[in-house]
Design a protein around this motif. Structure first.
Motif, PDB file in Angstrom:
ATOM      1  N   LYS A   4       1.149   4.151  -3.151  1.00  0.00           N
ATOM      2  CA  LYS A   4       0.778   5.550  -2.945  1.00  0.00           C
ATOM      3  C   LYS A   4       1.740   6.514  -3.636  1.00  0.00           C
ATOM      4  CE  LYS A   4      -1.541   4.919   1.530  1.00  0.00           C
ATOM      5  NZ  LYS A   4      -1.455   5.185   2.990  1.00  0.00           N
ATOM      6  N   GLN A   5       2.903   6.029  -4.001  1.00  0.00           N
ATOM      7  CA  GLN A   5       3.848   6.897  -4.676  1.00  0.00           C
ATOM      8  C   GLN A   5       3.328   7.243  -6.071  1.00  0.00           C
ATOM      9  OE1 GLN A   5       8.017   5.599  -4.233  1.00  0.00           O
ATOM     10  NE2 GLN A   5       7.252   4.042  -2.818  1.00  0.00           N
ATOM     11  N   GLU A  15       6.694   1.114   7.330  1.00  0.00           N
ATOM     12  CA  GLU A  15       6.987   0.453   6.061  1.00  0.00           C
ATOM     13  C   GLU A  15       7.512   1.416   5.016  1.00  0.00           C
ATOM     14  OE1 GLU A  15       4.338   0.087   7.885  1.00  0.00           O
ATOM     15  OE2 GLU A  15       4.275  -2.033   8.402  1.00  0.00           O
ATOM     16  N   GLN A  16       7.223   2.723   5.167  1.00  0.00           N
ATOM     17  CA  GLN A  16       7.678   3.686   4.189  1.00  0.00           C
ATOM     18  C   GLN A  16       9.188   3.623   3.985  1.00  0.00           C
ATOM     19  OE1 GLN A  16       5.490   4.180   6.566  1.00  0.00           O
ATOM     20  NE2 GLN A  16       4.057   5.840   6.127  1.00  0.00           N
ATOM     21  N   LYS A  46       0.833  -1.207   0.000  1.00  0.00           N
ATOM     22  CA  LYS A  46       0.000   0.000   0.000  1.00  0.00           C
ATOM     23  C   LYS A  46       0.870   1.260   0.000  1.00  0.00           C
ATOM     24  CE  LYS A  46      -4.214  -1.762   2.205  1.00  0.00           C
ATOM     25  NZ  LYS A  46      -5.068  -1.698   3.424  1.00  0.00           N
ATOM     26  N   THR A  47       1.937   1.252   0.778  1.00  0.00           N
ATOM     27  CA  THR A  47       2.819   2.414   0.829  1.00  0.00           C
ATOM     28  C   THR A  47       3.487   2.648  -0.513  1.00  0.00           C
ATOM     29  OG1 THR A  47       3.244   1.995   3.173  1.00  0.00           O
ATOM     30  CG2 THR A  47       4.780   3.439   2.030  1.00  0.00           C
ATOM     31  N   SER A  92       9.844   0.884   1.214  1.00  0.00           N
ATOM     32  CA  SER A  92       9.397   1.134  -0.151  1.00  0.00           C
ATOM     33  C   SER A  92      10.093   2.331  -0.772  1.00  0.00           C
ATOM     34  CB  SER A  92       7.878   1.361  -0.163  1.00  0.00           C
ATOM     35  OG  SER A  92       7.505   2.436   0.679  1.00  0.00           O
TER      36      SER A  92
END
Length: 314
Positions: free
Chosen positions: A208-209, A309-310, A204-205, A313
């Protein structure tokens, strides 16, 4: 048998990445004995990898067993014994019984492997270091003992430009100019792995980018978890089962970064020189993870549980 073998058997480690890590060692054996027939004994689940190694003359497949009985086991032994091997290299670790057993039953005149106190399947036995050793260095011991030089060229995992274009056009559906891909491998790994919930949070993270999609790699056993992540991300994710090596190579080439545990995908990405972040339990890092350089990042699994988690990723 050592000076001029006619037939040689190589048996990779059955752990994740065993063929990718061992391929350069197999090539060194091929260079040392260019006139010999070189066979590969591989686990049935690794067939899609083994069949793509061009300098292997014949591939023989096996399944693990609990007890050394049954018709399938006998069929493998029959195939091995009929090949009349002069030399066999077993790169498997000393805890893995099946590859060592098949090496012994092959009947090769010289059988080289790592010493086990319980069984003597090899007539040249290498004593592994007691300290944790980076896996490619451990495998080099089997070459060092016979004075086989390592190849400077290594093994290249690549697909022709035309073949790669066809794969991208077929599988990267709806790609747009400037689009980024992040590869997330949820395959079963050696040792502890992130949970499905953690993998989903990472996916998910990443999704989002801006202008980014996630490529989810999985084995058949993880199809349920892969579908869960796909359903959560919708069109921001694509799913790919690990069953075709050329396709994997092309898709990993397309990724800006790959995130994986101790899996075949991780070690393939390393061998291709791709930017990759490995998620490992602390005790596995010295054995399986290369130094964190040149786009390679290693994260302790325990730190993952405590950190956002960011940080992966990105």
């Amino acid at each position: 048998a050592l000076q001029d073998p006619k037939r040689i058997l190589v048996i990779p480690d059955n752990q994740p990445g065993g063929i990718f890590i061992g391929a350069s060692k197999f090539w060194a054996i091929r260079e040392r004995y260019p006139n010999a027939s070189l066979d590969l004994l591989a686990h049935n689940k690794k067939e899609f990898i083994a069949r793509e190694i061009p300098f292997i003359d014949e591939t023989i497949l096996y399944n693990n067993f609990v007890l050394p009985i049954g018709s399938r086991r006998r069929d493998v032994i029959d195939r091995l014994s009929k090949r009349d091997y002069d030399l066999a290299f077993c790169f498997s670790n000393i805890e893995d019984f099946c590859p060592a057993y098949y090496c012994y039953k092959s009947g090769a005149r010289v059988r080289i492997g790592f010493q086990s106190d319980e069984v003597a399947f090899f007539n040249i036995r290498v004593v592994p270091k007691t300290k944790a050793t980076y896996e490619p260095d451990r495998l080099s011991l089997l070459l060092d003992i016979l004075g086989i030089p390592e190849s400077n060229e290594g093994v290249s995992w690549s697909v022709s430009e035309e073949g790669a274009r066809k794969i991208r056009d077929r599988y990267l559906v709806g790609s747009m100019a400037g689009e980024r891909f992040v590869g997330l491998d949820i395959s079963t790994a050696l040792g502890e792995t992130p949970s499905t919930k953690q993998f989903l949070a990472i996916a998910k993270t990443a999704a989002k980018q801006p202008n980014t999609r996630v490529l989810i790699f999985f084995n058949y056993e993880e199809r349920k978890e892969a579908n869960q992540i796909k359903e959560a991300l919708g069109p921001k994710a694509l799913m790919f089962q690990n069953e075709d090596l050329p396709r994997l190579v092309v898709l990993l080439e397309a990724c800006d970064r790959i995130i994986a545990g101790n899996t075949d995908i991780f070690h393939l990405a390393i061998s291709m020189g791709r930017p990759v972040t490995g998620i490992f339990p602390q005790d596995q890092i010295p054995h399986w993870a290369p130094e964190a350089k040149g786009g390679i990042g290693i994260m302790d699994l325990d730190n993952l549980r405590a950190r956002p988690e960011q940080e992966i990723s990105h």
